[in-house]
Structure formats: structure tokens, C-alpha cells
Design a protein around this motif. Structure first.
Motif, PDB file in Angstrom:
ATOM      1  N   ASN A 250       0.565  -0.783  -0.268  1.00 10.92           N
ATOM      2  CA  ASN A 250       0.221   0.095   0.119  1.00 10.92           C
ATOM      3  C   ASN A 250       0.734   1.565   0.268  1.00 10.92           C
ATOM      4  O   ASN A 250       1.406   1.324   1.012  1.00 10.92           O
ATOM      5  CB  ASN A 250      -0.504  -0.036   1.283  1.00 10.92           C
ATOM      6  N   PRO A 251       0.846   1.874  -1.044  1.00 11.94           N
ATOM      7  CA  PRO A 251       1.852   3.053  -1.385  1.00 11.94           C
ATOM      8  C   PRO A 251       1.033   3.899  -0.397  1.00 11.94           C
ATOM      9  O   PRO A 251       2.053   5.231   0.648  1.00 11.94           O
ATOM     10  CB  PRO A 251       1.504   4.305  -1.992  1.00 11.94           C
ATOM     11  N   ARG A 252      -0.391   4.420   0.676  1.00  9.44           N
ATOM     12  CA  ARG A 252      -0.205   5.452   1.474  1.00  9.44           C
ATOM     13  C   ARG A 252       0.445   5.204   2.967  1.00  9.44           C
ATOM     14  O   ARG A 252       0.747   5.223   3.627  1.00  9.44           O
ATOM     15  CB  ARG A 252      -1.729   5.108   1.782  1.00  9.44           C
ATOM     16  N   TYR A 253       0.699   3.414   3.206  1.00  8.70           N
ATOM     17  CA  TYR A 253       1.807   3.122   4.617  1.00  8.70           C
ATOM     18  C   TYR A 253       2.580   4.095   4.518  1.00  8.70           C
ATOM     19  O   TYR A 253       3.169   4.411   5.451  1.00  8.70           O
ATOM     20  CB  TYR A 253       1.320   1.983   4.357  1.00  8.70           C
ATOM     21  N   TRP A 254       3.319   3.915   3.292  1.00  5.63           N
ATOM     22  CA  TRP A 254       4.529   4.338   3.004  1.00  5.63           C
ATOM     23  C   TRP A 254       4.690   5.699   3.743  1.00  5.63           C
ATOM     24  O   TRP A 254       5.935   6.152   4.222  1.00  5.63           O
ATOM     25  CB  TRP A 254       5.515   3.402   2.081  1.00  5.63           C
ATOM     26  N   LEU A 255       3.898   6.408   2.373  1.00  5.93           N
ATOM     27  CA  LEU A 255       4.131   7.912   2.497  1.00  5.93           C
ATOM     28  C   LEU A 255       3.086   9.053   4.139  1.00  5.93           C
ATOM     29  O   LEU A 255       3.664   9.738   4.335  1.00  5.93           O
ATOM     30  CB  LEU A 255       3.272   8.747   1.826  1.00  5.93           C
ATOM     31  N   TYR A 256       1.940   7.755   4.300  1.00  4.16           N
ATOM     32  CA  TYR A 256       1.945   8.764   5.293  1.00  4.16           C
ATOM     33  C   TYR A 256       1.725   7.825   6.399  1.00  4.16           C
ATOM     34  O   TYR A 256       1.523   8.400   7.787  1.00  4.16           O
ATOM     35  CB  TYR A 256       0.404   8.414   5.362  1.00  4.16           C
ATOM     36  N   ASN A 257       1.958   6.372   6.628  1.00  2.46           N
ATOM     37  CA  ASN A 257       1.870   5.973   7.929  1.00  2.46           C
ATOM     38  C   ASN A 257       3.084   6.104   9.106  1.00  2.46           C
ATOM     39  O   ASN A 257       3.576   5.456   9.845  1.00  2.46           O
ATOM     40  CB  ASN A 257       0.628   4.371   8.258  1.00  2.46           C
ATOM     41  N   LEU A 258       4.153   5.333   7.497  1.00  3.42           N
ATOM     42  CA  LEU A 258       5.390   5.505   8.621  1.00  3.42           C
ATOM     43  C   LEU A 258       6.121   6.781   7.946  1.00  3.42           C
ATOM     44  O   LEU A 258       6.295   7.446   7.266  1.00  3.42           O
ATOM     45  CB  LEU A 258       6.160   4.398   7.725  1.00  3.42           C
ATOM     46  N   LYS A 259       7.347   7.159   9.186  1.00  4.04           N
ATOM     47  CA  LYS A 259       8.133   8.566   9.533  1.00  4.04           C
ATOM     48  C   LYS A 259       9.275   8.603   7.670  1.00  4.04           C
ATOM     49  O   LYS A 259       9.615   7.456   7.758  1.00  4.04           O
ATOM     50  CB  LYS A 259       8.459   8.457  10.538  1.00  4.04           C
ATOM     51  N   PRO A 260       9.792   9.178   8.173  1.00  2.39           N
ATOM     52  CA  PRO A 260      11.129   9.347   6.770  1.00  2.39           C
ATOM     53  C   PRO A 260      11.830   8.672   7.569  1.00  2.39           C
ATOM     54  O   PRO A 260      12.085   7.826   6.706  1.00  2.39           O
ATOM     55  CB  PRO A 260      10.710  10.353   5.888  1.00  2.39           C
ATOM     56  N   LYS A 261      11.931   8.789   8.375  1.00  2.00           N
ATOM     57  CA  LYS A 261      13.533   8.257   9.421  1.00  2.00           C
ATOM     58  C   LYS A 261      13.644   6.829   9.631  1.00  2.00           C
ATOM     59  O   LYS A 261      14.407   6.144   9.724  1.00  2.00           O
ATOM     60  CB  LYS A 261      13.548   9.050  10.670  1.00  2.00           C
ATOM     61  N   ASN A 262      11.930   6.330   9.454  1.00  2.00           N
ATOM     62  CA  ASN A 262      12.046   4.432   9.945  1.00  2.00           C
ATOM     63  C   ASN A 262      11.690   4.259   7.953  1.00  2.00           C
ATOM     64  O   ASN A 262      11.164   2.996   8.608  1.00  2.00           O
ATOM     65  CB  ASN A 262      10.357   4.407  10.517  1.00  2.00           C
ATOM     66  N   ARG A 263      12.237   5.031   7.218  1.00  2.00           N
ATOM     67  CA  ARG A 263      11.821   4.114   6.091  1.00  2.00           C
ATOM     68  C   ARG A 263      12.338   2.938   5.948  1.00  2.00           C
ATOM     69  O   ARG A 263      12.233   2.052   5.079  1.00  2.00           O
ATOM     70  CB  ARG A 263      11.179   4.845   4.672  1.00  2.00           C
ATOM     71  N   ASP A 264      13.263   3.175   5.828  1.00  2.00           N
ATOM     72  CA  ASP A 264      14.882   2.358   5.378  1.00  2.00           C
ATOM     73  C   ASP A 264      14.804   1.041   5.890  1.00  2.00           C
ATOM     74  O   ASP A 264      14.905   0.437   5.090  1.00  2.00           O
ATOM     75  CB  ASP A 264      15.768   3.260   5.569  1.00  2.00           C
ATOM     76  N   LYS A 265      14.725   1.013   6.850  1.00  2.00           N
ATOM     77  CA  LYS A 265      14.262  -0.380   8.188  1.00  2.00           C
ATOM     78  C   LYS A 265      13.427  -1.278   7.061  1.00  2.00           C
ATOM     79  O   LYS A 265      13.512  -2.532   6.390  1.00  2.00           O
ATOM     80  CB  LYS A 265      13.685  -0.384   9.535  1.00  2.00           C
ATOM     81  N   HIS A 266      12.213  -0.644   6.853  1.00  2.00           N
ATOM     82  CA  HIS A 266      10.931  -1.190   6.127  1.00  2.00           C
ATOM     83  C   HIS A 266      11.144  -1.624   4.401  1.00  2.00           C
ATOM     84  O   HIS A 266      11.196  -2.942   4.520  1.00  2.00           O
ATOM     85  CB  HIS A 266       9.669  -0.484   6.254  1.00  2.00           C
TER      86      HIS A 266
END
Length: 412
Positions: A250-266
Motif C-alpha cells: 500500500n503506497p499510503r502506508y509508506w508515505l503516510y503511516n511511516l515517518k521518513p526516518k523509519n522507511r529505510d528499515k522497512h
């Protein structure tokens, strides 16, 4: 490799341009207000030439479509009944040699040097033919550098717009009815600063090295795409893993649920799923971009296909099909009969470098060419006598191609 371009034309003879029989300039009228535009527009092989009231001249359009139109290469799904709405074809490969043919074509059309054609926008792209349905990859596109993809044309096209460039991904087989699955990945550069980093400013700068730079930049941007691979095999996954993957799709999960600083881990976690449990569609396309990009950027020597009667320069061109001629290693200019082996491999007409060598090695014939070829006035972009001589050779080449119906690019 190159598709759409917007080119600012410098130092062009406006009177000559208006009088060209193959260009019909019209003044556009606003459908809303009925007011006449201050610009004049001509359409040419799916491209557009606009002359503004200030004298500014812009050429825009796909030079890939232009090339195919000149060569009468149409899309597989072309229908003569839809001729009026046909928008050209760019679903095949477009090599550096063909790009340079277009450059010479435009030099003759506008009576200019390549440095007079200054890029404002330019698109670099590669058509790949993966062994899977293109939409399977396109629907998994999540985001690129913090921005989500915008979809159009029944999800056959996706793009992300950034300040200096766009990243675009197409299902070309769906667009043109191509029998083989075709995915096009494209980088559209919209700022001169980005082009400067690729060492490109004018058409003169298009060569094997700069197109290699463009290919590297295209691959870099494609690698930055975050995507979900729908070929992931979840057969032995736990309930929690399946829930995680459901979020990841889900693109919304990446852009709205996750903070930018947490995206790399996922992103690393998703990458692990893709590498270990999927067919890795991204890597298949990437591999083809690299392989085909290297091939279409490689210059090949042109075959020596004509013989010349040098006593009447450019007037007696006849096809030469003899085996002996095809095996000859020397490259001969078809207009002047001069050996051009000293020039770049992509050149097939006597140009500045060849004229300089000829001046030293055979001054008598060099002076004869000056007397025979030089007519008209020079412009400020013709920095030397060699430039004007080269232009006259190009003009005679294209005029004689038309006259003798040789299977080479023609202007009119």
C-alpha cells in the motif's frame, strides 16, 4: 535512448525558415477568446516548431517519432482509418547512430550547426522486453524519493515529477499493440543544471560518452524506485508476515503511516522478501535497461555503400554493391570522394577534422573544394571556414539523396 526534446534554436535565418516548402506556419487562435496568438506554429513529423513574436524559435517533440516517421516505420496497431488521430511511434529501439542521423537532418532543415540547438528539456529512455506482463510491475510501484506515482491511460503509464526531472514507466506493448511485452523506463530532464552534470548543453554534446552518463543516471533513478513485487510467494508465510506484506503493498502506508526516518528499515525488509521469495521483476527490467542501453549507445561504422565521381562533386552518386567495395576498410565521403578515416567513427561525410587534414595533405584539392562549395553568407555560429565547408557537404548530400532516391534519411 533520446525521445522527447525541447530545443532552443539560435541564430536561425527566419526568412528562410518561413519559406521552406515542407513547413506551413500558422497563427493559432484561442478557442475561448478568439484572440490571435503572437506565435507562429508548424508541425513536422509529429514535432512542433514555434516562432515567437520576439524571434525566439523552439523545436519540440519526440525525435524518436520523427525518425520513425521519416523512415515510414509505424506502430503495429496503426490503422489507416485513424490516420488523423495517429500520434507517431516510439516503441522500438532508437540507437545513437539513428540519433546522429536526426541531428544531421535537423542541421539541414534549420541550416545550422549542432551548437545552435540548445536543449531545454530532454528525455532519455530504454524499451525493454521482459518475459512478464508489464502491468504486473506497474501496479506494484509505490513511490520514488518521497513522492507517490501518478497513473494515467488505464494504468499503462506511471510517473513521478521532481524539481529537475521526472521518472516515467510505460507499458508500451499496451500502447502500440506490440506483440512482445514492452516496458519503457524514462528519465525526463527539465533543468539545465541536471543536463550540465551529464555534460550536455547542445546537440553537439550528444555522443557515446554523454549518453553513457545519461544511462547511468537513468539506472540510478530506477534503482531509487520503491516497489512491491506481486510475484512474492506467500505460501509458507506466517499470518504476521502476510499482514506486513499487505501493508507494504500500500503506497499510503509508506508515505503516510511511516515517518521518513523509519522507511529505510522497512525498505530493507521488503527488499529481503523480494530477493528471496519473488521473481524480482525490478532486477529483470534493470538488467535489460543496462544491456540494451549499452547496445543502443554503441556506434557502428557505416558501410561504404556509394561510389563517387569526384569531377562533378555530389552529382553522380550511384549505388555500389560490389563485394570488393563492401570489404574496403577506408571510409570515403560520398560527396567529395575524400578519405575520412581520420574522423570519428560515427561520421560519414567530410567534416571539420577531415578538411583540416586535407588542407595540409592536399592543398590543391582543398582549394578546389572551397571554390566549388562555398556559397552564401556565413553566420556567427560558423566559427571557421571548415564549418561552412562541412555544412555545404551536408546540404549536397541530402539534396542528392532526394534526387537519386537512395535509401537514406531525406528531408522533403
Amino acid at each position: 535512448m533520446i525521445d522527447f526534446t525541447k530545443i532552443l534554436l539560435l541564430g536561425i535565418d527566419l526568412k528562410r525558415l518561413y519559406n521552406l516548402p515542407q513547413l506551413e506556419f500558422k497563427t493559432e487562435v484561442s478557442e475561448k477568446t478568439g484572440v490571435l496568438s503572437t506565435k507562429h506554429t508548424a508541425y513536422y513529423h509529429f514535432c512542433k516548431i514555434v516562432i515567437y513574436d520576439s524571434g525566439l524559435i523552439l523545436f519540440s517533440g519526440s525525435i524518436h517519432k520523427l525518425y520513425n516517421s521519416i523512415k515510414n516505420q509505424k506502430a503495429p496497431n496503426y490503422n489507416e482509418k485513424q490516420k488523423e488521430t495517429y500520434k507517431g511511434f516510439n516503441g522500438n529501439q532508437f540507437t545513437i547512430s539513428q540519433i546522429l542521423e536526426v541531428r544531421t537532418h535537423l542541421e539541414v532543415l534549420f541550416d545550422c550547426e549542432p551548437q545552435q540547438m540548445q536543449f531545454q528539456n530532454i528525455e532519455f529512455g530504454v524499451n525493454t522486453q521482459p518475459n512478464f506482463e508489464p502491468k504486473l510491475f506497474l501496479k506494484g510501484l509505490l513511490y520514488h524519493n518521497g513522492k507517490n506515482f501518478e497513473y494515467r491511460f488505464e494504468n499503462n503509464f506511471a510517473q513521478v515529477e521532481h524539481q529537475q526531472y521526472f521518472i516515467k514507466i510505460y507499458n508500451k506493448s499496451g500502447q502500440f499493440g506490440i506483440s512482445k511485452h514492452t516496458v519503457r523506463v524514462e528519465l525526463k530532464v527539465t533543468k539545465a543544471e541536471y543536463l550540465k552534470n551529464l555534460n550536455i548543453k547542445t546537440f553537439e554534446d550528444i555522443n557515446q560518452r554523454t549518453l553513457e552518463n545519461a544511462l547511468k543516471s537513468l539506472l540510478k533513478r530506477f534503482d531509487e524506485v520503491v516497489y512491491y513485487d506481486y510475484t512474492i510467494n506467500k505460501k509458507n508465510f506466517t499470518k504476521r508476515q502476510k499482514e506486513t506484506l499487505n501493508n507494504y503493498s500500500n503506497p499510503r502506508y509508506w508515505l503516510y503511516n511511516l515517518k521518513p526516518k523509519n522507511r529505510d528499515k522497512h525498505k530493507k525488509k521488503l527488499k529481503g522478501f523480494i530477493m528471496n521469495y519473488s521473481k524480482n521483476l525490478h532486477q529483470k527490467i534493470r538488467r535489460e535497461i543496462n544491456l540494451k542501453g549499452v547496445t543502443i549507445n554503441r556506434l557502428f561504422k557505416k558501410p561504404n555503400g556509394v561510389t563517387i565521381n569526384t569531377s562533378s562533386i555530389g552529382l553522380n552518386i550511384t549505388p555500389n554493391t560490389s563485394k570488393k567495395s563492401s570489404q574496403k576498410k577506408d571510409r570515403i565521403c560520398p560527396i567529395t570522394g575524400v578519405d575520412i578515416s581520420v574522423q570519428k567513427e560515427d561520421s560519414f561525410l567530410l567534416s571539420n577534422t577531415g578538411f583540416k587534414v586535407l588542407e595540409k595533405e592536399n592543398p590543391t584539392y582543398y582549394n578546389f573544394l572551397i571554390e566549388t562549395l562555398l556559397t552564401g553568407k556565413a553566420n556567427r555560429y560558423e566559427k571557421s571556414i571548415y564549418s561552412k565547408l562541412s555544412k555545404q557537404v551536408r546540404n549536397r548530400y541530402f539534396n542528392n539523396i532526394e534526387k537519386h532516391n537512395l535509401k537514406q534519411p531525406t528531408l522533403f
